[in-house]
Design an enzyme around this catalytic site. Structure first.
Site, PDB file in Angstrom:
ATOM      1  N   TYR A  11       0.830  -1.205   0.000  1.00 30.73           N
ATOM      2  CA  TYR A  11       0.000   0.000   0.000  1.00 30.73           C
ATOM      3  C   TYR A  11       0.862   1.252   0.000  1.00 30.73           C
ATOM      4  CZ  TYR A  11      -3.626   3.325   1.295  1.00 30.73           C
ATOM      5  OH  TYR A  11      -4.478   4.395   1.302  1.00 30.73           O
ATOM      6  N   LYS A  42       1.070   4.137  -2.939  1.00 35.19           N
ATOM      7  CA  LYS A  42       0.711   5.541  -2.729  1.00 35.19           C
ATOM      8  C   LYS A  42       1.895   6.472  -3.002  1.00 35.19           C
ATOM      9  CE  LYS A  42      -3.599   4.881  -2.087  1.00 35.19           C
ATOM     10  NZ  LYS A  42      -4.588   5.400  -3.043  1.00 35.19           N
TER      11      LYS A  42
END
Length: 144
Positions: free
Chosen positions: A63, A67
């Site tokens: 994740y 990002k």
């Protein structure tokens, strides 16, 4: 849920990249083509970033990497869009109260019961409403 980098499968890592980065790029590509050819030219692309690009949680390598990639993609799109009057930015939401924050990644963790912290503890975290998130998005979309 949260997992140390050595336990993450390649397919799980790729699934997160495809969801958060590849899909973002595909949407921006289609939007940029439309906005560059319409009359008048221009528009605004708003990407869904995350505070994890600046301050990751433990066990969040896929994740967090995704990002970071969205942040770089946003900056690149912003530069490429200048010629066609296309602006690009992103919103780095934190903990929006939703089904996702009630059981993060299907794990035992939630914003209210506690999330792993960088210092090794598990602490509850504040959230804000979906309505506030939507209003923030709308305000950004309505900028000149």
């Amino acid at each position: 849920g949260p997992a140390s980098v050595e336990t993450i499968s390649s397919s799980d890592f790729q699934r997160v990249i495809d969801t958060n980065v590849t899909a973002c790029w595909r949407m921006a590509k289609a939007a940029m083509k439309l906005m560059a050819t319409q009359q008048p030219q221009g528009g605004r692309i708003i990407n869904n970033g995350s505070i994890s690009a600046y301050s990751p949680r433990p066990g969040s390598a896929p994740y967090t990497a995704s990002k970071h990639a969205v942040l770089g993609l946003t900056k690149s799109i912003a530069l490429d869009g200048r010629a066609s009057n296309v602006a690009c930015g992103q919103i780095d939401f934190g903990n929006v109260s939703s089904d996702m924050t009630k059981a993060v990644g299907g794990s035992k963790f939630s914003m209210s019961s506690g999330m792993p912290q960088a210092n090794g503890t598990v602490m509850s975290e504040p959230t804000f409403s979906v309505e506030d998130a939507a209003n923030t998005f709308f305000a950004m979309a309505s900028l000149p």
